[in-house]
Design an enzyme around this catalytic site. Structure first.
Site, short mmCIF file in Angstrom:
data_model
loop_
_atom_site.label_atom_id
_atom_site.label_comp_id
_atom_site.label_asym_id
_atom_site.label_seq_id
_atom_site.Cartn_x
_atom_site.Cartn_y
_atom_site.Cartn_z
N GLU A 259 0.83 -1.21 0.00
CA GLU A 259 0.00 0.00 0.00
C GLU A 259 0.87 1.26 0.00
O GLU A 259 1.85 1.35 0.72
CB GLU A 259 -0.89 -0.01 1.24
CG GLU A 259 -1.76 1.22 1.40
CD GLU A 259 -2.45 1.29 2.76
OE1 GLU A 259 -3.43 2.05 2.87
OE2 GLU A 259 -2.01 0.60 3.69
N LYS A 318 -9.62 2.19 -2.98
CA LYS A 318 -10.07 1.76 -1.66
C LYS A 318 -11.48 2.28 -1.38
O LYS A 318 -11.75 3.47 -1.53
CB LYS A 318 -9.10 2.25 -0.59
CG LYS A 318 -9.37 1.69 0.80
CD LYS A 318 -8.27 2.14 1.78
CE LYS A 318 -8.48 1.52 3.16
NZ LYS A 318 -7.44 1.95 4.12
N CYS A 368 -5.40 -2.62 3.12
CA CYS A 368 -5.18 -2.46 4.56
C CYS A 368 -6.42 -2.80 5.36
O CYS A 368 -6.86 -3.93 5.43
CB CYS A 368 -4.67 -1.05 4.84
SG CYS A 368 -3.85 -0.91 6.46
#
Length: 495
Positions: A259, A318, A368
């Site tokens: 990430e 995301k 994440c």
């Protein structure tokens, strides 16, 4: 402090040892059994609320206090304010077990099994609420402590993590509430425990998904760039070169960088940089996936994954952002005057983004914190054959965050019947198999790559079909069964 509150605090602190990195899974049952035992002697819902709150405060202060590192060490928040913020946050999380305890004491009646079902149903429902309310924080849901070798792990492909939490709470409450010296209640208690053990054994032998395509060679890269140095402009050229060098050294069918591995917007990268980064994977006939910030034509910024290589370039943005870290909730602009968090004004990605088609595999990306939400990850099924998480937990230093996050990935693999690949900045970079086992993992805070063969899978587990609905229905049903004596008594009084 009364003895009951002391015991409750001890029980909450003990629960943390059920999770990674300690992995003493049966301490989850011990912790909730001790809490239920304490509640057995409590008569007032108000006193029960205090008891459950103390359990929760001890559990979360011991379990997620690593958030302090992000606020103070890397976010720049003054130490007293950072400490106060963590205490207040853990106090909010402690409200959920507090309400469980209060409702349990208020409405418990009937046999030990009925009361245990009420406690378990309440625990399950309030964990679901904690994972949803205000965008949710399901970290340390008790079910996560039951990854293999726990016998309850076999229920994850059917009921998901919340269902496992409910079963754990049920077993704990049965142990704590059953009058074991009485023959009939003891026989019922043993029947429940044995039935769950046998059921878990046979569920563990069920293969919910099957291999799809040929195994691929994967290189999961761990860059190990310190968070305190990552955003320094004078080090940018070094970090760009580090990523190119690691990609060059570890070409494979699928190469993954973590990430935000490039600490700037993609449209500000030097000319030709992305081509140089992808060249080794392309030369090997493979693809590279990296974490990078993307900006659209309207100026919105996304925490994203970008694929480059033999397959057509694809992106994933995301969807489930972290409050305060990646966006500001309403009325909290003042928070950003106390901290310095780069790229903290991000935009959510679209809700239903398709998996990336990379060679013969279809790879569902999650970034994440997103892998805490199993009901969101299953949107990519049944199309996806692999799950891929890219993370940067350097924000939390050398803490429980890394092994706890890997344990969460193990639960996602169990729920979906898919391998979960993890590429992280500082740890823990790993491959988790569909049965929840860890096939390979890199040491934390070391630079390198995990080279491993990965097999894609297809098919659907029951959880992948129905999400949390089955667990919620089970929890609500046990609550209704537990409430039945109280409802019946009220009806008789009013008749």
């Amino acid at each position: 402090m009364p003895v009951a509150l002391i015991l409750s605090a001890v029980a909450g602190a003990v629960s943390v040892f059920a999770f990674a990195p300690f992995d003493v899974f049966f301490l989850g049952q011990v912790s909730l059994a001790l809490l239920t035992r304490v509640l057995r002697g409590v008569q007032s819902p108000r006193e029960a609320f205090r008891t459950g709150f103390v359990w929760g405060l001890a559990a979360f202060l011991c379990g997620v206090s690593w958030l302090y590192i992000a606020l103070h060490r890397f976010g720049g928040m003054p130490m007293p304010l950072a400490g106060l913020a963590i205490v207040l946050f853990c106090a909010y999380l402690a409200l959920f077990p507090a309400f469980v305890a209060a409702f349990f004491v208020r409405f418990r009646q009937g046999s030990a099994i009925r009361q245990a079902g009420l406690f378990a149903g309440l625990w399950l429902v309030f964990e679901v609420l904690r994972g949803w309310l205000f965008t949710g924080f399901p970290w340390l849901a008790m079910g996560y402590s039951q990854t293999p070798p726990s016998p309850l792990a076999s229920f994850a492909p059917v009921l998901g993590v919340y269902g496992v939490s409910g079963l754990l709470a049920f077993v704990a409450a049965v142990v704590a509430l059953t009058p074991w010296r009485q023959v009939r209640p003891a026989a019922a208690g043993w029947m429940v425990i044995i039935s769950l053990g046998v059921g878990g054994h046979y569920l563990g032998r069920v293969t919910w998904t099957e291999p799809a395509g040929k195994p691929i060679d994967v290189a999961l890269i761990q860059t190990n760039i310190e968070q305190g140095l990552k955003w320094r402009p004078e080090r940018l050229a070094e970090w760009l070169e580090t990523n190119v060098q690691l990609a060059r050294e570890h070409s494979a069918d699928l190469v993954v960088l973590p990430e935000t591995t490039l600490p700037l917007l993609a449209d500000r990268l030097p000319d030709g940089y992305l081509e140089a980064l992808a060249a080794p994977a392309r030369a090997a006939g493979g693809d590279l996936v990296l974490g990078v910030f993307l900006r659209d034509t309207g100026g919105a910024i996304y925490n994203a994954a970008l694929s480059l290589g033999t397959s057509p370039s694809q992106t994933y943005a995301k969807q489930h952002l972290v409050p305060f870290g990646e966006y500001s909730p309403p009325f909290f602009d003042w928070f950003y005057r106390l901290v310095d968090i780069p790229m903290s004004d991000q935009t959510r990605g679209a809700k239903n983004q398709p998996p990336m088609r990379l060679g013969e595999q279809r790879v569902a990306i999650n970034i994440c914190y997103e892998d805490l939400f199993g009901s969101e990850l299953i949107r990519s099924l049944p199309e996806a054959t692999l799950l891929l998480n890219i993370s940067n937990l350097a924000w939390y230093g050398d803490s429980f965050a890394q092994p706890q996050h890997l344990q969460i990935a193990r639960m996602r693999a169990l729920e979906t019947g898919r391998p979960m690949l993890r590429s992280t900045n500082t740890g823990m970079t790993a491959l988790v198999q569909p049965d929840g086992s860890v096939a390979g993992v890199l040491p934390a805070f070391e630079q390198g790559a995990l080279r491993i063969a990965v097999q894609g899978y297809e098919g659907l587990t029951p959880y992948a079909r129905w999400g949390d609905a089955m667990a919620l229905l089970l929890g609500l049903a046990t609550i209704l069964i537990g409430l039945a004596p109280a409802i019946r008594a009220r009806v008789l009084r009013s008749a």
